[in-house]
Design an enzyme around this catalytic site. Sequence first.
Site, PDB file in Angstrom:
ATOM      1  N   GLY A 241       0.754  -1.247   0.000  1.00  0.00           N
ATOM      2  CA  GLY A 241       0.000   0.000   0.000  1.00  0.00           C
ATOM      3  C   GLY A 241       0.780   1.289   0.000  1.00  0.00           C
ATOM      4  N   GLU A 281       4.098  -6.570   1.751  1.00  0.00           N
ATOM      5  CA  GLU A 281       3.540  -7.007   0.441  1.00  0.00           C
ATOM      6  C   GLU A 281       3.432  -5.823  -0.527  1.00  0.00           C
ATOM      7  OE1 GLU A 281      -0.418  -8.436   1.171  1.00  0.00           O
ATOM      8  OE2 GLU A 281       0.251 -10.216   2.237  1.00  0.00           O
ATOM      9  N   PRO A 282       4.531  -5.162  -0.845  1.00  0.00           N
ATOM     10  CA  PRO A 282       4.415  -3.984  -1.712  1.00  0.00           C
ATOM     11  C   PRO A 282       4.227  -4.329  -3.179  1.00  0.00           C
ATOM     12  CG  PRO A 282       6.715  -4.385  -1.182  1.00  0.00           C
ATOM     13  CD  PRO A 282       5.918  -5.435  -0.449  1.00  0.00           C
ATOM     14  N   GLY A 283       3.453  -3.511  -3.847  1.00  0.00           N
ATOM     15  CA  GLY A 283       3.294  -3.654  -5.289  1.00  0.00           C
ATOM     16  C   GLY A 283       3.698  -2.353  -5.970  1.00  0.00           C
ATOM     17  N   ARG A 320      -6.397   3.428 -15.273  1.00  0.00           N
ATOM     18  CA  ARG A 320      -6.416   4.178 -14.012  1.00  0.00           C
ATOM     19  C   ARG A 320      -7.085   5.558 -14.108  1.00  0.00           C
ATOM     20  NH1 ARG A 320      -2.767   5.559 -11.137  1.00  0.00           N
ATOM     21  NH2 ARG A 320      -3.584   4.756  -9.184  1.00  0.00           N
ATOM     22  N   CYS A 350     -14.552   4.285 -27.855  1.00  0.00           N
ATOM     23  CA  CYS A 350     -15.826   5.014 -27.966  1.00  0.00           C
ATOM     24  C   CYS A 350     -16.508   5.193 -26.621  1.00  0.00           C
ATOM     25  CB  CYS A 350     -16.730   4.292 -28.947  1.00  0.00           C
ATOM     26  SG  CYS A 350     -15.951   4.193 -30.548  1.00  0.00           S
ATOM     27  N   GLU A 351     -15.918   5.971 -25.764  1.00  0.00           N
ATOM     28  CA  GLU A 351     -16.466   6.301 -24.447  1.00  0.00           C
ATOM     29  C   GLU A 351     -15.941   7.671 -24.074  1.00  0.00           C
ATOM     30  OE1 GLU A 351     -17.611   4.131 -21.590  1.00  0.00           O
ATOM     31  OE2 GLU A 351     -17.377   2.157 -22.508  1.00  0.00           O
ATOM     32  N   TYR A 378      -0.230  -1.410 -12.012  1.00  0.00           N
ATOM     33  CA  TYR A 378      -1.650  -1.406 -12.379  1.00  0.00           C
ATOM     34  C   TYR A 378      -1.858  -0.754 -13.746  1.00  0.00           C
ATOM     35  CZ  TYR A 378      -1.695  -2.518  -7.439  1.00  0.00           C
ATOM     36  OH  TYR A 378      -1.438  -3.100  -6.232  1.00  0.00           O
TER      37      TYR A 378
HETATM   38  N1  LLP Z   1      -1.552  -6.940  -0.606  1.00  0.00           N
HETATM   39  C1  LLP Z   1      -2.883  -7.001  -0.784  1.00  0.00           C
HETATM   40  C2  LLP Z   1      -3.670  -7.954  -0.014  1.00  0.00           C
HETATM   41  C3  LLP Z   1      -3.503  -6.139  -1.714  1.00  0.00           C
HETATM   42  O1  LLP Z   1      -4.808  -6.182  -1.869  1.00  0.00           O
HETATM   43  C4  LLP Z   1      -2.717  -5.219  -2.455  1.00  0.00           C
HETATM   44  C5  LLP Z   1      -3.319  -4.327  -3.448  1.00  0.00           C
HETATM   45  C6  LLP Z   1      -1.319  -5.209  -2.239  1.00  0.00           C
HETATM   46  C7  LLP Z   1      -0.782  -6.083  -1.298  1.00  0.00           C
HETATM   47  C8  LLP Z   1      -0.395  -4.285  -2.981  1.00  0.00           C
HETATM   48  O2  LLP Z   1      -0.707  -2.963  -2.735  1.00  0.00           O
HETATM   49  P1  LLP Z   1       0.222  -1.775  -3.307  1.00  0.00           P
HETATM   50  O3  LLP Z   1       1.537  -1.835  -2.589  1.00  0.00           O
HETATM   51  O4  LLP Z   1       0.377  -1.998  -4.758  1.00  0.00           O
HETATM   52  O5  LLP Z   1      -0.553  -0.555  -3.016  1.00  0.00           O
HETATM   53  N2  LLP Z   1      -5.701  -0.891  -9.130  1.00  0.00           N
HETATM   54  C9  LLP Z   1      -5.509   0.099  -8.088  1.00  0.00           C
HETATM   55  C10 LLP Z   1      -4.778  -0.475  -6.898  1.00  0.00           C
HETATM   56  C11 LLP Z   1      -5.446  -1.688  -6.280  1.00  0.00           C
HETATM   57  C12 LLP Z   1      -4.695  -2.254  -5.112  1.00  0.00           C
HETATM   58  C13 LLP Z   1      -5.281  -3.555  -4.682  1.00  0.00           C
HETATM   59  N3  LLP Z   1      -4.577  -4.233  -3.637  1.00  0.00           N
HETATM   60  C14 LLP Z   1      -4.788   1.298  -8.691  1.00  0.00           C
HETATM   61  O6  LLP Z   1      -4.485   1.273  -9.886  1.00  0.00           O
HETATM   62  O7  LLP Z   1      -4.535   2.287  -7.998  1.00  0.00           O
END
Ligand code: LLP
Length: 423
Positions: A241, A281-283, A320, A350-351, A378
């Site tokens: 997050g 758990e970073p994304g 996004r 077309c939106e 994302y």
């Molecule tokens: N762990 C869990 C259980 C999650 O649900 C998520 C993201 C992460 C880790 C990774 O979170 P991050 O570090 O990436 O914030 N599509 C949206 C973001 C959806 C996030 C969903 N969960 C966007 O484009 O902003």
Amino acid sequence: MTQPAFHRDNGTLFVEGVSAADLAAQYGTPLYVYSRAALTAAWHAYADACAGRRATVHVAVKANSNLAVLNVFAREGAGFDIVSGGELARVLAAGGKAANTVFSGVGKHPDEMRMALEAGVKCFNVESIPELDRLNAVAGELGKKAPVSLRVNPDVDAKTHPYISTGLKSNKFGVAFDEARATYRAAAAMPHLHVVGIDCHIGSQITEVAPYLDAVDKVLELVDQIESDGVQIHHIDVGGGLGIRYDDETPPDIGEFVRTVLDRIEAHGAKTGKTREVYFEPGRSLVGNAGILLTTVEFLKPGAEKNFAIVDAAMNDLARPAMYEAYHAIEPVTERAGAAPTYDIVGPVCESGDWLGRERSLAIEAGDVLAIRSAGAYGFVMSSNYNTRPRAAEVMVDGTRVHVARERETVQQLLAGEHLLPD
Ligand code: LLP
């Protein structure tokens, strides 16, 4: 890195040692471009802050699941956080280990549970009693004991966009805080489950540390209660997050964030005489600013109220902006002198919701290539085939080398698997 992975040289955008204009010319647009150096640097920001402490990093595959991207992390020894059987297959194909993988998600199918148990994942992050029942039954059929952690909902406000806030009572995620203790007792009584940890995830694009500390404090309070019921908690997974800079946000430095969270948990451990492993758990913060989306201006279209720049990327390539009104910086890869009128940057879908940027002042002409920044997280993973648009290609730059991470999809591939009615 001596200079940032994405930088300008004489007005031209470079990705490491390769000009973005050359990439567009060679591979076509829309094109996702990732920098291996930027991915590695973000990984090290986490890994270095965890070094010497009982902490591990699990890359959230959902943010960017390209095999080459996952392979960069797997080579660094990363763990992974998955939300589907498909993501597990990707982790394994990219050289990641099931034993370092945690399985999150609110609706796991029995087939996915079976696959993950057979592969030997490290932990299932479970979100409800019916899911515990299902996992217990599947593990029983296989003669295995499933390692589980419960995702608890700490009911804190992560102060982010409502669509990406997940830790409030009103969200579908997690076990309600007040029910967590009883749910742990239920899990501990199930014969084919082995309770190992606790997890939470309060949202995404969080730009302050305070909501994490609130969540950690609540989780630690719960851990004490659960352990007093005789159930041992070996790890605390604080979720992902952490936000990134898209525009003028000022998220905390990754290392500082990691150390602050670890200090808080270790201080509690010292008080209670318990040490526990911590998972992150970073994304987004690993991949978001390691990628851009290149797109070509098709037409400039002056309107009655607005000017439009119609480009060849669309909401199907980068959802996004349409979905969250998200801001992505947009800049020409080659700067041009002259007037910079204001444009809405829109795609061919077309939106009316098909926009990528609004009211951007740009000196551009038809045929120019634009870079949409911060598109590594994302981005491609949320792309679709709406309007029967083949998905973009993805390349990874590594110094002066370019690796095709995913070939451009073809219309033929899109039609394969569909069938006309019989005569
Ligand atoms: N762990 C869990 C259980 C999650 O649900 C998520 C993201 C992460 C880790 C990774 O979170 P991050 O570090 O990436 O914030 N599509 C949206 C973001 C959806 C996030 C969903 N969960 C966007 O484009 O902003």
